[in-house]
Design an enzyme around this catalytic site. Structure first.
Site, PDB file in Angstrom:
ATOM      1  N   LYS A  75       0.857  -1.193   0.000  1.00  0.00           N
ATOM      2  CA  LYS A  75       0.000   0.000   0.000  1.00  0.00           C
ATOM      3  C   LYS A  75       0.891   1.239   0.000  1.00  0.00           C
ATOM      4  O   LYS A  75       1.905   1.272   0.716  1.00  0.00           O
ATOM      5  CB  LYS A  75      -0.908  -0.021   1.233  1.00  0.00           C
ATOM      6  CG  LYS A  75      -1.917   1.123   1.283  1.00  0.00           C
ATOM      7  CD  LYS A  75      -2.890   0.966   2.454  1.00  0.00           C
ATOM      8  CE  LYS A  75      -3.948   2.043   2.480  1.00  0.00           C
ATOM      9  NZ  LYS A  75      -4.914   1.871   3.593  1.00  0.00           N
ATOM     10  N   SER A 150      -9.917   1.857   2.504  1.00  0.00           N
ATOM     11  CA  SER A 150      -9.027   2.657   1.700  1.00  0.00           C
ATOM     12  C   SER A 150      -7.967   1.846   0.950  1.00  0.00           C
ATOM     13  O   SER A 150      -7.383   2.360  -0.008  1.00  0.00           O
ATOM     14  CB  SER A 150      -8.308   3.685   2.591  1.00  0.00           C
ATOM     15  OG  SER A 150      -7.480   3.041   3.533  1.00  0.00           O
ATOM     16  N   SER A 174     -10.299  -0.589   6.666  1.00  0.00           N
ATOM     17  CA  SER A 174      -9.666  -0.496   5.342  1.00  0.00           C
ATOM     18  C   SER A 174      -8.911  -1.725   4.857  1.00  0.00           C
ATOM     19  O   SER A 174      -8.458  -1.742   3.720  1.00  0.00           O
ATOM     20  CB  SER A 174      -8.718   0.694   5.306  1.00  0.00           C
ATOM     21  OG  SER A 174      -9.470   1.859   5.118  1.00  0.00           O
TER      22      SER A 174
HETATM   23  N1  GLN Z   1     -13.645   4.110   5.890  1.00  0.00           N
HETATM   24  C1  GLN Z   1     -13.044   4.584   7.109  1.00  0.00           C
HETATM   25  C2  GLN Z   1     -12.638   6.026   6.969  1.00  0.00           C
HETATM   26  O1  GLN Z   1     -12.861   6.577   5.924  1.00  0.00           O
HETATM   27  C3  GLN Z   1     -11.871   3.733   7.485  1.00  0.00           C
HETATM   28  C4  GLN Z   1     -10.679   3.979   6.676  1.00  0.00           C
HETATM   29  C5  GLN Z   1      -9.505   3.170   7.113  1.00  0.00           C
HETATM   30  O2  GLN Z   1      -9.666   2.124   7.755  1.00  0.00           O
HETATM   31  N2  GLN Z   1      -8.333   3.663   6.797  1.00  0.00           N
HETATM   32  O3  GLN Z   1     -12.119   6.609   7.880  1.00  0.00           O
END
Ligand code: GLN
Length: 483
Positions: A75, A150, A174
């Site tokens: 990532k 994400s 995410s």
């Molecule tokens: N969807 C969540 C957010 O937008 C979690 C994102 C994540 O786990 N990085 O904060």
């Protein structure tokens, strides 16, 4: 090209192919499919082939470790020495880290080959990968749909066979949510299990790195490389790391699994509920004891998370000021102009929204009403899980309330986007480990089942998922990409 990590390890060990050959295969597949999928922000072909050559030399000398020569994608928020680390943001578009994150260092020491850096929501803020400066990622099962976020690039890359495995991070879901949307297996370890050093911070008290792969067996191998005490991360745990692969065979006979009634209530697509029920029946047949439990504060987890995460990100992202890292505006007239325009130009809309809300929640007069209150609710959410674990070994539910939605379907409605994480977010608030594994399809799109464990019970989660994957083949299905 749907080889698992274990199959690649075997092929390398028996000499069926070299690391250079398998790396070339993946690079060719990336060249073919990445234009449509957009999983990668950077493809590091030359570096990958150099690392593969080294891995082949190490193997020829008889010094290969478990993952020597295995290609992997990372990532794009793990700092990689000499390779751009963009975090999906314009503000870091030109940022080349001068060091490796601990996770990257561990994979390098293990002899893996980095294929490239995967696409992601900007600074890991999102549930659909539509917040990336580098464009959205397509779900390999249906290119009109999102891959989740994400870590959408990592999940989609594994699902499409552009990498056998990938790293991700999970602040509120995410790893698990994109794993569910793309039909792959992913695990978010206990907070503190995997080092955050060199992992660009979103919300430091929630962020945790973990792997994506096709199966629990593969995830066990990868987590073995990632999980380690790191003195450079002040919240890293010194708890001993068990042998995850050796623990896979423990089975689930007699295991008590709790189904939170709040996870099977309104808001869950009834077709997903049906798919999960069928998976639960399989677990029953394998000897698990299933019982209903309650996590009464589930409904508070989204608002609590969005106060805590936004407060922390407003503070963490203040380091991107146009002075030390990344994008700087043209011809600033003074320091304030430099800050304002560099940040204004560098950050996207969702990141700005969160910095604004987080700053508001932390400001004098509102701190007690919002931030302090959220910390109190966070404790109540954690206590819910602790009392549940008095009577069960694992908790099970859906990973997401619906399957992957269409690109653009929720971009104008942040709250409906935030609701995607209703089942995943509370684990981050509590610091617990969780994983998602594929258990079926709805409308041709994968359904993920979430398993939640007690602190540091990654081995228990992986073993339960492995038992299920021994009697099912959802994790072996692949999207019908041309060739
Ligand atoms: N969807 C969540 C957010 O937008 C979690 C994102 C994540 O786990 N990085 O904060």
């Amino acid at each position: 090209m749907t080889r698992s990590v274990i199959e690649i390890c075997e092929g390398l060990a028996t000499g069926e192919f070299s690391s250079v050959e398998i790396t070339q295969d993946y690079l060719a597949r990336i060249a073919q499919h990445n234009p449509a999928l957009n999983c990668f922000i950077s493809v590091t072909g030359e570096l990958a082939l150099e690392q593969a050559r080294q891995a082949d030399t190490v193997r020829a000398a008889g010094n290969a470790g478990a993952l020597t020569g295995v290609p992997i994608a990372h990532k794009d928020l793990f700092c990689t020495d000499g390779v751009r680390t963009s975090c999906g943001s314009r503000i870091l578009d030109n940022f080349i880290a001068p060091y490796d994150a601990t996770v990257i260092e561990q994979f390098n020491q293990g002899g893996t080959v980095m294929l490239g850096k995967t696409n992601m929501d900007e600074f890991a803020m999102g549930s659909s990968n539509e917040n990336s400066y580098y464009g959205s990622v397509a779900n390999p099962w249906n290119l009109k749909h999102v891959p989740g976020g994400s870590s959408g690039g990592s999940a989609a890359a594994v699902a499409a066979g552009l990498a056998p495995a990938a790293t991700g991070t999970d602040t509120g879901g995410s790893i698990r949510q994109p794993a569910a949307f793309c039909g792959v297996t992913g695990i978010k370890p206990t907070y503190g299990r995997v080092s955050r050093y060199g992992m660009v911070a979103f919300a430091s008290s929630l962020d945790q790195g973990g792997p994506f792969a096709r199966s629990a067996e593969d995830c066990a191998l990868l987590l073995q490389t990632m999980a380690k005490f790191d003195p450079r991360d002040s919240t890293s745990s010194e708890q001993a790391v068990p042998d995850y692969s050796a623990g896979l065979g423990q089975g689930i006979e007699g295991l008590k699994i709790g189904l939170p009634k709040e996870y099977f209530a309104d808001g869950l697509d009834s077709r997903i509920a049906g798919v999960i029920e069928t998976a639960i029946d399989e677990l029953r047949k394998l000897g698990a004891e299933i019982k209903e439990i309650s996590l009464p504060n589930t409904g508070l987890s989204i608002p609590t998370y969005y106060v805590v995460a936004m407060a922390e990100c407003s503070s963490n992202l203040s380091r991107f000021d146009g002075v030390r890292f990344g994008h700087r505006c043209e011809n600033p007239v003074d320091l304030e102009d430099l800050y304002k325009r560099s940040r204004g130009e560098g950050f996207g809309a969702e990141v700005k929204r969160r910095i604004l809300i987080g700053t508001y929640a932390l400001s004098a007069g509102y701190y007690d009403a919002y931030y302090l209150k959220a910390q109190q609710l966070r404790r109540m959410i954690k206590d819910d899980f602790q009392s549940a674990f008095d009577s069960v070994d694992l908790i099970l539910g859906p990973t997401t309330p619906e399957v992957a939605f269409e690109i653009g379907a929720k971009t104008d409605d942040p709250v409906s986007m935030y609701l995607q994480d209703i089942y995943t977010i509370s684990l981050n608030l509590a610091g617990l480990p969780g994983m998602s594994l594929p258990v079926g399809f709805v409308d041709g799109l994968p359904v993920g089942m979430q398993l939640i464990g007690n602190y540091f019970d990654e081995a228990g989660l992986l073993a339960a998922a492995h038992s299920y994957q021994q009697v099912s083949d959802w994790h072996l299905q692949t999207p019908g990409l041309t060739s």
